[in-house]
Design an enzyme around this catalytic site. Structure first.
Site, PDB file in Angstrom:
ATOM      1  N   HIS A  97      41.110  32.726  -4.402  1.00  0.00           N
ATOM      2  CA  HIS A  97      42.087  33.811  -4.561  1.00  0.00           C
ATOM      3  C   HIS A  97      42.509  34.293  -3.168  1.00  0.00           C
ATOM      4  CE1 HIS A  97      43.965  37.561  -5.686  1.00  0.00           C
ATOM      5  NE2 HIS A  97      43.973  37.138  -6.941  1.00  0.00           N
ATOM      6  N   GLU A 169      49.637  30.913  -7.264  1.00  0.00           N
ATOM      7  CA  GLU A 169      49.875  32.343  -7.055  1.00  0.00           C
ATOM      8  C   GLU A 169      50.540  32.557  -5.694  1.00  0.00           C
ATOM      9  OE1 GLU A 169      47.117  34.903  -9.598  1.00  0.00           O
ATOM     10  OE2 GLU A 169      46.041  34.514  -7.746  1.00  0.00           O
ATOM     11  N   GLY A 175      50.421  41.520  -6.882  1.00  0.00           N
ATOM     12  CA  GLY A 175      50.301  42.974  -6.746  1.00  0.00           C
ATOM     13  C   GLY A 175      51.536  43.654  -6.166  1.00  0.00           C
TER      14      GLY A 175
END
Ligand code: PEP
Length: 258
Positions: A97, A169, A175
């Site tokens: 991530h 991603e 976000g």
């Protein structure tokens, strides 16, 4: 058809009451609705995984861990091993991530070791890959994704990608409230699948490629209709059971028409 894999990444959020209430709401939902097209999972913080597993009590949802150590046991203060995660019924483990790459300086080589330990213990890695905004503007997205996949191909071979999830991603979309263009995402997912298919067609067909980056119930429709988008990794919009359930309901409905 592969189930559409929707995972809620809670990150550094939640507490005991939150876990119990959230899972209760999911339970109520699943009592009325059988999922035919989606698989769903949540990724609470380590401290709540065991409790979550008890609360789930065999409902149609499984658990994802947000991280794992590269060691199995020993003097590694503060770490959690894959054996421990397996012991409490975890199915998926998120690795690579961007928040861990950035804040914890995790390199491609280190992430590749995590991938290996997850696979060799029979759990499923969710390998997050993706570019920064600068790299996107410099047209480097495909190169960056290929580089993040290559390290695993080189060290573990194409077989490592059997029964595996890749989450594309774009870092700038995470976000930020600014999701990527679904057609551009499809293009990148198609590239990823083709990249894997050059080594093994069957593995590439089975590969689940999730999209992650500011997905919510209002912007998900076009993404879900893309051929190579097989799931979502969701941060903010998974932080209430109501929002998460709305996304799952909508995904079930759209998938039933495809
Ligand atoms: C994520 O952190 O993986 C993510 C996709 O977060 P958000 O949905 O909040 O962009």
């Amino acid at each position: 058809m592969k189930p559409f894999l929707i995972i809620g990444n809670w990150k550094l959020n939640g507490n005991v009451l939150f876990v119990k209430n959230y899972i209760n709401k999911i339970k109520n939902f699943l009592e009325k609705t059988k999922l035919n097209f989606c698989e769903i999972s949540i990724a609470p913080a380590y401290t709540y995984l065991y409790l979550s597993n008890i609360c789930l009590n065999n409902i149609q949802m499984n658990l994802t861990a947000q991280n794992v150590d590269i060691n199995l046991y020993g003097s590694f203060t503060g770490e959690i091993s894959i054996k421990m995660l397996k012991d409490i019924g975890i199915k998926y483990v998120i690795i690579g991530h961007s928040e861990r790459r950035i804040f914890h300086k995790e390199t491609n080589e280190y992430i590749s070791k995590k991938f290996n330990i997850i696979k060799s213990n029979g759990l499923i890695p969710i390998l997050c890959i993706g570019e920064t905004e600068l790299q996107k503007n410099m047209n480097q997205t495909k190169d960056i994704c290929a580089e993040q996949i290559d390290i695993i191909l080189k060290t573990q071979g194409i077989e490592a990608f059997d029964n595996t999830v890749i989450a594309y991603e774009p870092i700038w979309a995470i976000g930020s409230g600014k999701s990527a263009n679904p057609i551009e995402v499809q293009n990148i997912h198609k590239f990823i699948r083709k990249y894997i298919s050059q080594k093994n067609l069957k593995i590439s067909k089975n590969l689940i490629i999730q999209y992650g980056g500011s997905i919510n119930k209002n912007n998900m429709d076009i993404f879900i209709k893309q051929k190579d988008i097989n799931g979502f990794l969701i941060g903010k919009a998974s932080l209430t059971a109501e929002n998460f359930i709305s996304i799952v309901k909508k995904a079930e409905k759209i998938m039933s028409f495809l």
